[in-house]
Design a protein around this motif. Sequence first.
Motif, PDB file in Angstrom:
ATOM      1  N   ALA A  91       0.865  -1.128   0.092  1.00 48.22           N
ATOM      2  CA  ALA A  91      -0.089  -0.126   0.048  1.00 48.22           C
ATOM      3  C   ALA A  91       0.869   1.138   0.163  1.00 48.22           C
ATOM      4  N   ARG A  92       1.871   1.408   0.682  1.00 50.48           N
ATOM      5  CA  ARG A  92       2.735   2.687   0.926  1.00 50.48           C
ATOM      6  C   ARG A  92       3.806   2.790  -0.254  1.00 50.48           C
ATOM      7  N   TRP A  93       4.344   1.605  -0.848  1.00 45.49           N
ATOM      8  CA  TRP A  93       5.021   1.697  -1.861  1.00 45.49           C
ATOM      9  C   TRP A  93       4.934   0.710  -3.024  1.00 45.49           C
ATOM     10  N   PRO A  94       3.763   1.197  -3.887  1.00 42.33           N
ATOM     11  CA  PRO A  94       3.255   0.208  -4.864  1.00 42.33           C
ATOM     12  C   PRO A  94       4.260   0.067  -6.084  1.00 42.33           C
ATOM     13  N   ALA A  95       5.038   1.125  -6.396  1.00 41.38           N
ATOM     14  CA  ALA A  95       6.005   1.054  -7.567  1.00 41.38           C
ATOM     15  C   ALA A  95       7.254   0.023  -7.147  1.00 41.38           C
ATOM     16  N   THR A  96       7.270  -0.362  -5.701  1.00 40.89           N
ATOM     17  CA  THR A  96       8.527  -1.340  -5.481  1.00 40.89           C
ATOM     18  C   THR A  96       8.087  -2.725  -5.542  1.00 40.89           C
ATOM     19  N   GLN A  97       8.965  -3.391  -6.184  1.00 44.26           N
ATOM     20  CA  GLN A  97       8.741  -5.015  -6.297  1.00 44.26           C
ATOM     21  C   GLN A  97       9.810  -5.502  -4.901  1.00 44.26           C
ATOM     22  N   PHE A  98       8.996  -6.004  -3.983  1.00 48.31           N
ATOM     23  CA  PHE A  98       9.499  -6.736  -2.956  1.00 48.31           C
ATOM     24  C   PHE A  98       9.891  -8.331  -2.877  1.00 48.31           C
ATOM     25  N   ARG A  99      11.066  -8.563  -2.966  1.00 49.09           N
ATOM     26  CA  ARG A  99      11.499  -9.879  -2.797  1.00 49.09           C
ATOM     27  C   ARG A  99      11.759 -10.422  -1.365  1.00 49.09           C
ATOM     28  N   PRO A 100      11.115 -11.260  -0.831  1.00 49.78           N
ATOM     29  CA  PRO A 100      11.779 -11.931   0.336  1.00 49.78           C
ATOM     30  C   PRO A 100      12.938 -12.924   0.172  1.00 49.78           C
ATOM     31  N   HIS A 101      13.787 -12.863   1.098  1.00 46.57           N
ATOM     32  CA  HIS A 101      15.093 -13.475   0.957  1.00 46.57           C
ATOM     33  C   HIS A 101      15.359 -14.309   1.936  1.00 46.57           C
ATOM     34  N   ALA A 102      15.925 -15.558   1.785  1.00 51.60           N
ATOM     35  CA  ALA A 102      16.623 -16.704   2.566  1.00 51.60           C
ATOM     36  C   ALA A 102      15.545 -16.949   3.847  1.00 51.60           C
ATOM     37  N   ASN A 103      16.303 -16.726   5.201  1.00 47.03           N
ATOM     38  CA  ASN A 103      15.623 -16.808   6.479  1.00 47.03           C
ATOM     39  C   ASN A 103      14.646 -15.581   6.822  1.00 47.03           C
ATOM     40  N   VAL A 104      13.964 -15.049   5.838  1.00 44.62           N
ATOM     41  CA  VAL A 104      13.182 -13.794   6.152  1.00 44.62           C
ATOM     42  C   VAL A 104      12.275 -14.025   7.497  1.00 44.62           C
ATOM     43  N   ARG A 105      12.091 -13.215   8.223  1.00 44.74           N
ATOM     44  CA  ARG A 105      11.258 -13.590   9.650  1.00 44.74           C
ATOM     45  C   ARG A 105       9.795 -13.583   9.374  1.00 44.74           C
ATOM     46  N   VAL A 106       9.083 -14.647   9.031  1.00 47.76           N
ATOM     47  CA  VAL A 106       7.737 -14.892   8.849  1.00 47.76           C
ATOM     48  C   VAL A 106       7.092 -15.583  10.148  1.00 47.76           C
ATOM     49  N   LEU A 107       7.834 -15.654  11.173  1.00 47.63           N
ATOM     50  CA  LEU A 107       7.239 -15.815  12.417  1.00 47.63           C
ATOM     51  C   LEU A 107       8.023 -15.119  13.634  1.00 47.63           C
ATOM     52  N   PRO A 108       7.433 -14.795  14.365  1.00 52.23           N
ATOM     53  CA  PRO A 108       8.127 -13.946  15.445  1.00 52.23           C
ATOM     54  C   PRO A 108       9.422 -14.225  15.947  1.00 52.23           C
ATOM     55  N   ARG A 109       9.899 -15.634  16.049  1.00 54.25           N
ATOM     56  CA  ARG A 109      11.142 -16.056  16.360  1.00 54.25           C
ATOM     57  C   ARG A 109      11.697 -16.537  15.097  1.00 54.25           C
ATOM     58  N   LEU A 110      12.928 -15.957  14.971  1.00 50.67           N
ATOM     59  CA  LEU A 110      13.597 -16.395  13.565  1.00 50.67           C
ATOM     60  C   LEU A 110      13.998 -17.795  13.334  1.00 50.67           C
ATOM     61  N   ARG A 111      13.669 -18.477  12.378  1.00 47.77           N
ATOM     62  CA  ARG A 111      13.727 -19.668  12.077  1.00 47.77           C
ATOM     63  C   ARG A 111      14.673 -20.053  10.671  1.00 47.77           C
ATOM     64  N   VAL A 112      15.845 -20.765  11.148  1.00 52.78           N
ATOM     65  CA  VAL A 112      16.695 -20.873   9.992  1.00 52.78           C
ATOM     66  C   VAL A 112      16.689 -22.206   9.123  1.00 52.78           C
ATOM     67  N   PHE A 113      16.560 -22.030   7.878  1.00 57.19           N
ATOM     68  CA  PHE A 113      16.303 -23.081   6.914  1.00 57.19           C
ATOM     69  C   PHE A 113      17.231 -22.704   5.871  1.00 57.19           C
ATOM     70  N   ASP A 114      17.352 -23.480   5.002  1.00 54.64           N
ATOM     71  CA  ASP A 114      18.206 -23.471   3.405  1.00 54.64           C
ATOM     72  C   ASP A 114      17.892 -24.786   2.707  1.00 54.64           C
ATOM     73  N   ALA A 115      18.338 -24.691   1.392  1.00 53.28           N
ATOM     74  CA  ALA A 115      18.118 -25.560   0.433  1.00 53.28           C
ATOM     75  C   ALA A 115      18.728 -26.884   0.489  1.00 53.28           C
ATOM     76  N   SER A 116      19.654 -27.059   1.615  1.00 59.46           N
ATOM     77  CA  SER A 116      20.065 -28.349   1.951  1.00 59.46           C
ATOM     78  C   SER A 116      18.931 -29.148   2.664  1.00 59.46           C
ATOM     79  N   THR A 117      17.968 -28.832   3.213  1.00 59.39           N
ATOM     80  CA  THR A 117      16.723 -29.234   3.887  1.00 59.39           C
ATOM     81  C   THR A 117      15.862 -29.501   3.031  1.00 59.39           C
ATOM     82  N   ALA A 118      15.372 -30.941   2.907  1.00 61.27           N
ATOM     83  CA  ALA A 118      14.170 -31.342   2.185  1.00 61.27           C
ATOM     84  C   ALA A 118      12.938 -30.486   2.424  1.00 61.27           C
ATOM     85  N   PRO A 119      12.287 -29.976   1.215  1.00 56.32           N
ATOM     86  CA  PRO A 119      11.158 -29.087   1.268  1.00 56.32           C
ATOM     87  C   PRO A 119       9.958 -29.649   2.331  1.00 56.32           C
ATOM     88  N   GLU A 120       9.662 -31.164   2.462  1.00 58.83           N
ATOM     89  CA  GLU A 120       8.847 -31.724   3.428  1.00 58.83           C
ATOM     90  C   GLU A 120       9.174 -31.506   4.859  1.00 58.83           C
TER      91      GLU A 120
END
Length: 271
Positions: A74-103
């Motif tokens: 809403a505030r910056w409609p002209a900007t394209q936002f890209r989440p990256h790596a361990n972006v905080r989607v939960l209140p506590r940081l959770r670390v994950f990467d591509a060496s972990t099977a998706p399931e």
Amino acid sequence: MTSTTSPTTSRGQAPLRVNAASATLPGIDMIEAVSRIHAGLVEPALGVLATDHIQLCPQNSGTLDEALCEALRARWPATQFRPHANVRVLPRLRVFDASTAPEQATPLLALVADRCRRLTSPAYTIHAGYREHATLAQMLDNVRRLQDVFPCPVGVEGLYPREDKPQLMDGWAEYEAVMASGVPLAIDLSHLQIVAQRQGRHDDLVRALLASPTTIEVHLSGNDGRRDSHEPLSDLPWWWPLLDAKHPGAVVFSEGNQLRPTRSTHPRSLP
């Protein structure tokens, strides 16, 4: 070198457009970081950082939840936002990467995919991860399988040598193998600074990686070749002229820490 516009590359082309990552302002609330980026961040060797794209990184406080996604759009409609790596989607940081099977990380990755969907992100990038968890082939298969979860291309970010915890994509041979695999790539040139310090420069391969149509992102910051310290660029490093070859579809981000005093970060001993 200090300027208000990005420097040209070695062939005198138009100035390279370098966008800001939220990691330039670590520890700051995500909305505040994006506000400061839009107010104008200047990096000594790069000039004013662009806001066409902003990478949302785990270094910031706050949670990238549904409400924050709506506020950013809403505030910056002209900007394209890209989440990256361990972006905080939960209140506590959770670390994950591509060496972990998706399931094994399904609930967490589903949340990141949802945020990409809400932001209409053009891409998401994830770190390659650790050898103790996967082979290179298994890691690449994990990234391919993430395409079934995400609404946008998923790229893998190459890493660098670490004695304490060996990482995938930590040397030239594996970078070349991943480029040949066709899996989307994020090339962090500060990571390649460390690879070059350990294994010697490989300019032709760096140029090929930057030119590859599989490269969707390029990350910039400085270090002394010993650790990934996310320094702002105070001068132009050895790899700067190679950016002439950058594929036009690859978006460039600065990840230099703007809250740290700027200093020269390029080792004189590098061949």
